[in-house]
Design a protein around this motif. Sequence first.
Motif, short mmCIF file in Angstrom:
data_model
loop_
_atom_site.label_atom_id
_atom_site.label_comp_id
_atom_site.label_asym_id
_atom_site.label_seq_id
_atom_site.Cartn_x
_atom_site.Cartn_y
_atom_site.Cartn_z
N ALA A 147 0.77 -0.99 -0.11
CA ALA A 147 0.00 0.03 -0.02
C ALA A 147 0.93 1.25 0.04
O ALA A 147 0.41 2.25 -0.67
N LEU A 148 1.84 1.36 0.62
CA LEU A 148 2.80 2.41 0.55
C LEU A 148 3.55 2.65 -0.73
O LEU A 148 3.87 4.01 -0.96
N GLN A 149 3.20 1.94 -1.54
CA GLN A 149 3.58 2.42 -3.01
C GLN A 149 2.64 3.57 -3.60
O GLN A 149 3.24 4.56 -4.21
N ILE A 150 1.60 3.60 -2.91
CA ILE A 150 0.59 4.69 -3.28
C ILE A 150 0.39 5.72 -2.34
O ILE A 150 0.96 6.84 -2.59
N SER A 151 0.43 5.40 -0.92
CA SER A 151 0.28 6.42 0.01
C SER A 151 1.65 7.33 0.53
O SER A 151 1.39 8.22 1.14
N ASP A 152 2.76 6.36 0.38
CA ASP A 152 3.73 7.07 0.95
C ASP A 152 4.63 7.66 -0.50
O ASP A 152 5.83 8.00 -0.14
N GLY A 153 4.20 7.46 -1.40
CA GLY A 153 4.92 8.09 -2.63
C GLY A 153 6.01 7.44 -3.19
O GLY A 153 7.03 7.92 -3.49
N LEU A 154 6.41 6.04 -2.65
CA LEU A 154 7.63 5.48 -2.97
C LEU A 154 7.99 5.56 -4.63
O LEU A 154 7.12 5.61 -5.51
N ASP A 155 9.03 5.67 -4.99
CA ASP A 155 9.49 6.08 -6.23
C ASP A 155 9.92 4.89 -6.92
O ASP A 155 11.10 4.27 -6.87
N LEU A 156 8.88 4.23 -7.68
CA LEU A 156 8.92 3.09 -8.53
C LEU A 156 8.87 3.42 -9.92
O LEU A 156 8.60 2.58 -10.79
N GLY A 157 9.10 4.60 -10.37
CA GLY A 157 8.68 4.84 -11.82
C GLY A 157 7.28 4.82 -12.08
O GLY A 157 6.43 4.97 -11.36
N ALA A 158 7.25 3.91 -13.41
CA ALA A 158 5.80 3.59 -13.73
C ALA A 158 5.23 2.50 -13.36
O ALA A 158 4.28 2.17 -13.42
N SER A 159 6.03 1.69 -12.46
CA SER A 159 5.56 0.35 -12.00
C SER A 159 4.79 0.44 -10.62
O SER A 159 4.75 1.43 -9.97
N LEU A 160 3.78 -0.44 -10.41
CA LEU A 160 3.01 -0.57 -9.35
C LEU A 160 3.01 -2.11 -9.16
O LEU A 160 1.97 -2.56 -9.79
N ARG A 161 3.75 -2.61 -8.24
CA ARG A 161 3.55 -4.12 -8.34
C ARG A 161 2.46 -4.56 -7.74
O ARG A 161 1.78 -3.80 -6.59
N ALA A 162 1.66 -5.57 -8.16
CA ALA A 162 0.23 -6.07 -7.58
C ALA A 162 -0.72 -4.98 -7.78
O ALA A 162 -1.14 -4.70 -6.45
N PRO A 163 -1.06 -4.27 -8.83
CA PRO A 163 -1.82 -3.07 -8.32
C PRO A 163 -3.19 -3.43 -7.65
O PRO A 163 -3.54 -2.42 -7.07
N ALA A 164 -4.15 -4.44 -8.12
CA ALA A 164 -5.41 -4.51 -7.50
C ALA A 164 -5.04 -4.70 -5.88
O ALA A 164 -5.69 -4.25 -5.03
N TYR A 165 -4.00 -5.51 -5.60
CA TYR A 165 -3.94 -5.63 -4.16
C TYR A 165 -3.35 -4.60 -3.36
O TYR A 165 -3.70 -4.32 -2.26
N SER A 166 -2.37 -3.87 -4.07
CA SER A 166 -1.90 -2.67 -3.57
C SER A 166 -2.93 -1.63 -3.20
O SER A 166 -3.03 -0.88 -2.04
N MET A 167 -3.60 -1.39 -4.04
CA MET A 167 -4.84 -0.42 -4.08
C MET A 167 -5.81 -0.76 -3.09
O MET A 167 -6.19 0.07 -2.23
N ALA A 168 -6.09 -2.01 -2.87
CA ALA A 168 -7.01 -2.61 -1.80
C ALA A 168 -6.54 -2.27 -0.53
O ALA A 168 -7.27 -1.79 0.32
N LYS A 169 -5.27 -2.50 -0.48
CA LYS A 169 -4.68 -2.45 1.07
C LYS A 169 -4.51 -0.89 1.44
O LYS A 169 -4.70 -0.18 2.56
N HIS A 170 -4.11 -0.08 0.22
CA HIS A 170 -4.40 1.49 0.38
C HIS A 170 -5.70 1.89 0.97
O HIS A 170 -5.84 2.70 2.02
#
Length: 242
Positions: A147-170
């Motif tokens: 979830a921190l890929q979204i909420s914490d602004g982690l710099d992963l470029g264009a990637s978002l690993r497991a987007p469905a799972y990550s967005m749900a946890k966010h």
Amino acid sequence: MTAKTALVTGTSREAGLGFAVVRQLAELDFHVIVTARDISQAEPLAEKLRQDGHAATALRLDLTDRTSMDEAVGYLARTFGSLDVLVNNASDMPDFRVLSALDADMDAVRKAMEVSVIGPWALTQSMLPLLTAAPAARIVNVSSTSALQISDGLDLGASLRAPAYSMAKHMLNGLTGVLARALDDTPILVNAVDPGNTATHPERGDDNDRSASESAKDIVWAAVLGTNGPTGGLFANGKRIA
């Protein structure tokens, strides 16, 4: 019968995080409710705890099936009259290998939202009369570093690993804050816990993953917070994540 009860969702696997959580709560003298979508998966785990001298009951609980929630509430109301701890642990990662939101499968997104957001939300609503009947209930939502890929602004470029799972946890993290504010005038504390990378699925992990029992300690910490404990936060290793 022990004085306190704790229900943990998603306890279908002995190697899983959910079972590590119920075992630790049982060791703290909670009567633990072991739940899974298939009762045949939950019952052997509850029996294992009973053989070790703990109080444990198995229930069928499917977060996509409101009827199963109502049946669980009815059983708890008849048998215990209250619920001291609710741990929303059940989860699903339908898109582990997807690396971009642009490639997300919408069926996977719907599934992740149903299990990680709508399910815990609906279950909390259903269990609320039992939670308010307890002296000071605790609700713990099991989140994820993803979830921190979204909420914490982690710099992963264009990637978002497991987007469905990550967005749900966010969204689950956001729901945690909303529920905490809604229950602010009660003794109930609501928090989310990121247990970190945990060795419950060997095919997904690496040698640096924590054991399930180690990760479970963080969740149990939030489940037994004292009267002046925090609410509405996201925690890892007992520390709040901004």
